[in-house]
Design a protein around this motif. Structure first.
Motif, PDB file in Angstrom:
ATOM      1  N   SER A 402      39.141 -86.949 113.216  1.00  0.00           N
ATOM      2  CA  SER A 402      38.101 -87.019 114.243  1.00  0.00           C
ATOM      3  C   SER A 402      37.182 -85.800 114.226  1.00  0.00           C
ATOM      4  O   SER A 402      36.171 -85.786 114.933  1.00  0.00           O
ATOM      5  CB  SER A 402      38.734 -87.168 115.632  1.00  0.00           C
ATOM      6  OG  SER A 402      39.489 -86.022 115.959  1.00  0.00           O
ATOM      7  N   LYS A 408      31.389 -90.530 113.589  1.00  0.00           N
ATOM      8  CA  LYS A 408      31.868 -90.937 114.910  1.00  0.00           C
ATOM      9  C   LYS A 408      31.034 -92.040 115.551  1.00  0.00           C
ATOM     10  O   LYS A 408      30.756 -92.001 116.731  1.00  0.00           O
ATOM     11  CB  LYS A 408      31.943 -89.725 115.845  1.00  0.00           C
ATOM     12  CG  LYS A 408      33.122 -88.812 115.552  1.00  0.00           C
ATOM     13  CD  LYS A 408      33.233 -87.721 116.582  1.00  0.00           C
ATOM     14  CE  LYS A 408      34.424 -86.818 116.301  1.00  0.00           C
ATOM     15  NZ  LYS A 408      34.515 -85.716 117.276  1.00  0.00           N
ATOM     16  N   ASP A 410      30.940 -95.710 116.991  1.00  0.00           N
ATOM     17  CA  ASP A 410      32.001 -96.518 117.582  1.00  0.00           C
ATOM     18  C   ASP A 410      32.005 -97.916 116.975  1.00  0.00           C
ATOM     19  O   ASP A 410      31.647 -98.907 117.592  1.00  0.00           O
ATOM     20  CB  ASP A 410      31.811 -96.591 119.097  1.00  0.00           C
ATOM     21  CG  ASP A 410      33.017 -97.224 119.776  1.00  0.00           C
ATOM     22  OD1 ASP A 410      32.880 -97.673 120.911  1.00  0.00           O
ATOM     23  OD2 ASP A 410      34.088 -97.254 119.145  1.00  0.00           O
ATOM     24  N   PHE A 412      34.172-100.725 114.200  1.00  0.00           N
ATOM     25  CA  PHE A 412      35.491-101.032 113.635  1.00  0.00           C
ATOM     26  C   PHE A 412      35.653-100.369 112.274  1.00  0.00           C
ATOM     27  O   PHE A 412      36.718 -99.836 111.961  1.00  0.00           O
ATOM     28  CB  PHE A 412      35.667-102.539 113.513  1.00  0.00           C
ATOM     29  CG  PHE A 412      36.927-102.927 112.782  1.00  0.00           C
ATOM     30  CD1 PHE A 412      38.145-102.934 113.460  1.00  0.00           C
ATOM     31  CD2 PHE A 412      36.907-103.258 111.438  1.00  0.00           C
ATOM     32  CE1 PHE A 412      39.312-103.270 112.804  1.00  0.00           C
ATOM     33  CE2 PHE A 412      38.069-103.598 110.768  1.00  0.00           C
ATOM     34  CZ  PHE A 412      39.273-103.611 111.456  1.00  0.00           C
ATOM     35  N   THR A 414      34.332 -97.634 111.131  1.00  0.00           N
ATOM     36  CA  THR A 414      34.574 -96.198 111.270  1.00  0.00           C
ATOM     37  C   THR A 414      36.000 -95.936 111.718  1.00  0.00           C
ATOM     38  O   THR A 414      36.669 -95.047 111.203  1.00  0.00           O
ATOM     39  CB  THR A 414      33.587 -95.588 112.283  1.00  0.00           C
ATOM     40  OG1 THR A 414      32.269 -95.840 111.837  1.00  0.00           O
ATOM     41  CG2 THR A 414      33.801 -94.086 112.401  1.00  0.00           C
ATOM     42  N   HIS A 415      36.486 -96.714 112.670  1.00  0.00           N
ATOM     43  CA  HIS A 415      37.869 -96.550 113.122  1.00  0.00           C
ATOM     44  C   HIS A 415      38.833 -96.788 111.965  1.00  0.00           C
ATOM     45  O   HIS A 415      39.806 -96.050 111.785  1.00  0.00           O
ATOM     46  CB  HIS A 415      38.172 -97.523 114.257  1.00  0.00           C
ATOM     47  CG  HIS A 415      37.413 -97.217 115.506  1.00  0.00           C
ATOM     48  ND1 HIS A 415      37.348 -98.096 116.564  1.00  0.00           N
ATOM     49  CD2 HIS A 415      36.675 -96.134 115.868  1.00  0.00           C
ATOM     50  CE1 HIS A 415      36.621 -97.565 117.535  1.00  0.00           C
ATOM     51  NE2 HIS A 415      36.199 -96.382 117.128  1.00  0.00           N
ATOM     52  N   SER A 416      38.582 -97.807 111.203  1.00  0.00           N
ATOM     53  CA  SER A 416      39.436 -98.126 110.061  1.00  0.00           C
ATOM     54  C   SER A 416      39.428 -96.983 109.048  1.00  0.00           C
ATOM     55  O   SER A 416      40.465 -96.627 108.478  1.00  0.00           O
ATOM     56  CB  SER A 416      38.966 -99.425 109.408  1.00  0.00           C
ATOM     57  OG  SER A 416      39.721 -99.722 108.258  1.00  0.00           O
ATOM     58  N   ARG A 419      41.522 -94.100 110.399  1.00  0.00           N
ATOM     59  CA  ARG A 419      42.948 -94.425 110.317  1.00  0.00           C
ATOM     60  C   ARG A 419      43.463 -94.315 108.886  1.00  0.00           C
ATOM     61  O   ARG A 419      44.580 -93.853 108.656  1.00  0.00           O
ATOM     62  CB  ARG A 419      43.203 -95.833 110.877  1.00  0.00           C
ATOM     63  CG  ARG A 419      43.089 -95.945 112.377  1.00  0.00           C
ATOM     64  CD  ARG A 419      43.727 -97.239 112.885  1.00  0.00           C
ATOM     65  NE  ARG A 419      43.099 -98.414 112.311  1.00  0.00           N
ATOM     66  CZ  ARG A 419      42.086 -99.071 112.871  1.00  0.00           C
ATOM     67  NH1 ARG A 419      41.589 -98.654 114.028  1.00  0.00           N
ATOM     68  NH2 ARG A 419      41.589-100.152 112.299  1.00  0.00           N
ATOM     69  N   GLY A 466      39.281 -93.479 120.268  1.00  0.00           N
ATOM     70  CA  GLY A 466      38.986 -94.834 119.851  1.00  0.00           C
ATOM     71  C   GLY A 466      39.716 -95.344 118.643  1.00  0.00           C
ATOM     72  O   GLY A 466      40.281 -96.432 118.667  1.00  0.00           O
ATOM     73  N   TYR A 467      39.745 -94.551 117.557  1.00  0.00           N
ATOM     74  CA  TYR A 467      40.273 -95.126 116.328  1.00  0.00           C
ATOM     75  C   TYR A 467      41.777 -95.327 116.379  1.00  0.00           C
ATOM     76  O   TYR A 467      42.325 -96.101 115.598  1.00  0.00           O
ATOM     77  CB  TYR A 467      39.863 -94.295 115.114  1.00  0.00           C
ATOM     78  CG  TYR A 467      40.596 -92.993 114.889  1.00  0.00           C
ATOM     79  CD1 TYR A 467      41.762 -92.953 114.141  1.00  0.00           C
ATOM     80  CD2 TYR A 467      40.094 -91.802 115.379  1.00  0.00           C
ATOM     81  CE1 TYR A 467      42.418 -91.766 113.910  1.00  0.00           C
ATOM     82  CE2 TYR A 467      40.738 -90.611 115.146  1.00  0.00           C
ATOM     83  CZ  TYR A 467      41.897 -90.594 114.414  1.00  0.00           C
ATOM     84  OH  TYR A 467      42.542 -89.407 114.182  1.00  0.00           O
ATOM     85  N   SER A 470      42.272 -98.609 118.936  1.00  0.00           N
ATOM     86  CA  SER A 470      41.964 -99.908 118.345  1.00  0.00           C
ATOM     87  C   SER A 470      43.084-100.433 117.451  1.00  0.00           C
ATOM     88  O   SER A 470      42.979-101.509 116.882  1.00  0.00           O
ATOM     89  CB  SER A 470      40.662 -99.820 117.533  1.00  0.00           C
ATOM     90  OG  SER A 470      40.793 -98.879 116.476  1.00  0.00           O
TER      91      SER A 470
END
Length: 777
Positions: A402, A408, A410, A412, A414-416, A419, A466-467, A470
């Protein structure tokens, strides 16, 4: 039983021979120089540094340290170990010893390995280093290794003279009555497998053009390379199972391997897979890869192939019989193609997270492979893992994801991405904990990388952003488990950095504190199940990954076993190394070092019993109610790697007990000891019982491993062959005889060729010039 104050019954510090003749004694253990020079037996009174049995009776009675079967074997908890090593023996209580004491355990000569074309420095607590540091094991291993090479050379010479391969038949290996069987007789299967494996490796070598080409897969691929890629893809298509079996393979991997090695984002991988696999009417897939975004597609293909390889190599995994090729052979052929594609990806030039994931799963596929004949992690395996760690650091994975604010958004994707970076860093640290840190190969820099990862984001421990939010509920639980394993790795790294050459000297109290801190954390986060408690029902998590189902508590149990066995084997190595150190330095400050020696002997033996109990429970399937049988594939190879440390400890104990037994036999035959004959008889009975019991442990483990694994774990099977030879020597009281014969030949330059003696000197650091050391032990 309380230990009697030594002031009431003073122990003579000189050997009995010098004391009786009123001669000056240098008090060297186990034999003084005067006795060595005059070739006479050298005995010391009760408190022998070779064994503690004379001064303290190890509890047998109700505790029954050793049993022929594990069903009656006592479960040894931490509390029981404390009472065994502290309350019963005041001499071993740590508060009676000043543990604020520095020692210098390691030097290069005890870790140096030169064997054939390879030269390297082993880790401090690697199997070879431990065997070298222990003088008894060092002499025995060198003797056995040299004997095998000498016997093999004699056999090859006979074949050469007869010019007839039939000389290798069993008639040439007939044994005369009373003759000691050569270790070569026990190792025939291992030698045959080694020869076959060597030929297979030569056959499967990658063609030079795949490495020497100036072309690599970039976003814009050179036309000359595209034809090569298409050729490889055609070979893959011919090998791939049908669509139904591929779905079974992927589901099997997601359910049984991924929870322990979560290095990809499965939804992203599945979406990418749909782009390159096209279903055909014959029930098979066609692979579609063109120049557009080719690196991502090749990375997806390589991951896909490696998942197939890892799954097919599981001995318990089976497919519908639509294949003309055996699953293992199919896996090996697919692995060759995936390696060729990996070399074209050139992940160390075109660095990316996906390339690292491919390289890590390639590493894991070889690590988990039962057909891999490694008995423990090898130096080349360590080098590969170190290179992958450097690649991870180059990618910045050691920084918490992060912190990279430019990503950053928001979304999916980026979250993936975040992770994936988190999974790769924690995944590579899991491998390092098993392969490097457990053997003391970590450094202060490794510790800083580990500690700094969480230090800048306290809220990561609660994953509110967030990440992480989710994630599915199952992946959140998996994250918590990975986080706890990461903390174990941090604490194990701190412990090992206090025990290896990261610090110039090793402080005993700091070692003790770090062992206690690590043990307390494991007891809290990874407690072993209580057999008296009922098995609790667990929730079943169902993911969208082809309907994969998980019981998280079963996954955690596998990690609990892994962590506890890793902890006990590491601490056992540390305690035994400290025991070896004070044994070797017994004459410098006899009273102090003897107490430390006794203290760490008992500490180590208690740890050995806990580890043995846990191993026996696993091999007798006592943990089956708590976990899924298919999860054992991700655990078994690590267990077989750690078994070598348990066997080395058993070897070390038996060699010492056997030496003590020889001394007691000679004392009983000596008229000067007639007044204490009954005492010596009692001591010999205890020593004999310990030898029989520990050798029974070794035999029982070999039987249970063979029953559980068969012969599919090649490296472990090869070690068992050597264990069987050792047990043959112990059961027939040949240990002393075989070692004396070998070293007599070496020292007198007879029967053993100079070439073999030189090899053993490079491998074990012993030759004819080490006569005093050899005679001493």
């Amino acid at each position: 039983m309380k230990y009697k104050n030594s002031n009431k019954s003073r122990i003579s510090r000189v050997c009995n021979s010098c004391r009786i003749q009123k001669l000056k004694c240098d008090r060297e253990r186990p034999s003084c120089k005067r006795c060595l020079k005059n070739k006479r037996p050298c005995y010391y009174d009760t408190s022998s540094p070779v064994l503690i049995l004379n001064s303290v009776n190890i509890p047998l009675g109700n505790d029954r340290l050793i049993e022929m079967t594990s069903k009656d074997f006592p479960t040894i908890s931490n509390e029981k170990s404390k009472s065994t090593t502290s309350e019963n023996y005041s001499i071993f209580q740590s508060h009676d010893l000043n543990l604020n004491y520095n020692v210098s355990l390691w030097n290069a000569r005890d870790m140096y390995v030169s064997q054939g074309p390879s030269t390297y420095l082993d880790f401090p607590y690697g199997p070879h280093s431990i065997a070298q540091y222990d003088p008894f094991s060092r002499i025995f291993c060198s003797c056995t290794h040299g004997t095998v090479l000498a016997d093999l050379q004699n056999k090859l010479d006979r074949i050469s003279l007869s010019n007839n391969i039939t000389t290798m038949d069993s008639n040439t290996d007939s044994i005369n009555p009373g003759e000691i069987i050569s270790p070569l007789q026990f190792l025939k299967e291992a030698i045959t497998h080694w020869a076959k494996n060597t030929n297979r490796n030569i056959t499967n070598q990658l063609p030079p053009e795949y490495f020497n080409t100036i072309y690599t897969i970039e976003d814009r691929i050179n036309p000359k390379l595209m034809s090569t890629i298409q050729e490889l893809i055609q070979k893959v298509e011919l090998l791939l199972p049908n669509m139904q079996n591929i779905s079974i393979i992927l589901l099997y991997f997601y359910e049984n391997v991924y929870p322990f090695y979560p290095l990809i984002e499965i939804p992203t991988f599945e979406n990418n897979l749909k782009e390159i696999l096209e279903f055909q009417t014959n029930g098979y897939y066609k692979i579609i890869i063109n120049k557009e975004d080719i690196r991502r597609k090749i990375e997806t293909l390589v991951l896909f192939l490696l998942i197939i390889v890892i799954s097919l190599r599981d001995p318990k995994f089976g497919l519908d019989n639509d294949q003309t090729m055996h699953p293992i052979q199919l896996a090996n052929n697919i692995m060759i193609i995936s390696e060729k594609l990996l070399s074209l990806l050139n992940g160390f030039k075109f660095t990316s997270e996906n390339a690292l994931a491919c390289l890590l799963y390639s590493y894991i596929s070889e690590y988990l492979n039962p057909g891999n004949d490694e008995m423990h992690v090898t130096h080349n395996g360590i080098l590969i893992l170190k290179c992958l760690t450097e690649l991870a650091i180059t990618l910045g994975l050691h920084e918490e994801p992060s912190q990279f604010s430019r990503y950053k958004a928001d979304t999916f994707s980026t979250h993936s991405y975040f992770r994936l970076r988190y999974k790769l860093w924690l995944g590579i640290q899991t491998l390092r904990m098993l392969m490097i840190t457990a053997d003391g190969g970590c450094t202060i820099l490794d510790q800083l990388y580990l500690e700094n990862y969480f230090s800048n984001r306290d809220d990561l421990l609660d994953f509110p952003f967030g990440y992480m939010m989710s994630m599915s509920e199952f992946e959140k639980k998996l994250f918590e488990l990975q986080k706890d394993k990461y903390q174990v790795h941090i604490k194990l790294t701190r412990l090992m950095n206090h025990c290896n050459k990261s610090s110039r000297t090793q402080n005993l109290i700091e070692i003790s504190e770090n062992i206690n801190n690590l043990g307390a954390f494991i007891s809290q986060k990874f407690p072993l199940p209580d057999a008296s408690q009922p098995i609790l029902a667990t929730n079943i998590f169902v993911e969208e990954w082809r309907g994969a189902k998980f019981k998280f508590e079963e996954i955690k149990m596998v990690e609990t076993l892994k962590v506890n066995i890793l902890y006990l084997s590491s601490v056992l190595s540390i305690y035994n190394t400290l025991m070896f150190h004070f044994e070797r330095n017994i004459t410098e400050n006899e009273e102090r070092n003897e107490k430390f020696y006794h203290f760490y002997l008992v500490k180590g033996f208690g740890c050995y019993l806990e580890l043995l109990t846990l191993i026996l429970q696993y091999f007798e399937n006592e943990f089956s109610p708590y976990t899924k049988i298919n999860y054992e594939y991700s655990l078994n190879k690590g267990i077989t790697f750690l078994m070598i440390k348990l066997w080395i400890a058993q070897l070390s104990y038996i060699l010492r007990f056997s030496r003590k037994n020889e001394i007691l036999i000679n004392q009983l035959a000596d008229s000067r000891y007639s007044e204490i004959h009954s005492k010596l008889e009692n001591e010999r009975a205890i020593v004999s019982y310990m030898i029989d019991s520990i050798s029974s442990h070794m035999g029982l483990i070999c039987i249970l491993i063979t029953a559980k694994f068969g012969y599919c774990y090649i490296g472990c099977s090869q070690v068992i062959l050597m264990i069987n030879y050792f047990l043959y020597l112990v059961n027939n009281s040949y240990l002393g005889q075989i070692q004396n014969a070998y070293w007599t030949n070496v020292i007198n330059h007879t029967q053993i060729s100079t070439k073999i003696v030189d090899k053993m000197n490079l491998k074990w650091g012993l030759s004819a010039s080490n006569t005093n050391f050899i005679e001493k032990y």
